[in-house]
Motif scaffolding. Structure first.
Motif: not given
Length: 149
Positions: A47-50, A60-65
């Motif tokens: 699931l991806r964070p908003d 880093t595995v998720d970075d929305t910016v």
């Protein structure tokens, strides 16, 4: 090391988490419906964070910016689902070996024996998941996660 700073809107439910864990094992607890599974699914990449970032062992595995989302299969995370999710067409031994094979790891008989002994699942090797109790399925799923490194 795990660093999480995320937000996610799930229908009427809003999840916000910000923490750093230094250990190899991190416990997560809370009331039913608090978002524990959703948080774990974000850490695992299901699931991806908003908004926000997730960093595992300095990567880093998720970075929305930055628009970065490393797929689940590249995160090198063992995930034991609540319902175990064992392959019903494979016996216990084959389920245990699945993660190692998918990660193209060489066989490690000593580690294999340690995990089987630790989880007390040696007698289950030839059985299919449908013939296991809930606790036995959980132990096999945990063994598969451990053996996939």
């Amino acid at each position: 090391m795990l660093r999480v700073d995320i937000e996610k809107q799930l229908g009427e439910f809003s999840l916000s988490a910000n923490f750093t864990g230094e250990g190899r094992v991190i416990g997560l607890f809370g009331a039913s419906g608090a978002g524990k599974t959703s948080l774990v699914n974000m850490i695992a990449g299901l699931l991806r964070p908003d908004r926000g970032t997730i960093v595992i062992d300095g990567e880093t595995v998720d970075d929305t910016v930055a628009g970065l989302h490393i797929p689940t299969w590249r995160r090198r995370i063992g995930y034991v689902f609540q319902d175990a999710r064992l392959f019903p067409h494979l016996d216990v031994a084959q389920n245990l070996d699945y993660g190692r094979q998918m990660n193209r790891l060489a066989p490690d008989p000593a580690q294999h024996k340690r995990v089987i002994d630790l989880l007390d699942i040696g007698a289950l090797q030839g059985r299919r998941p449908g013939k296991l109790s809930g606790g036995e399925r959980q132990r096999v799923a945990l063994g598969r996660a451990l053996l996939s490194k």
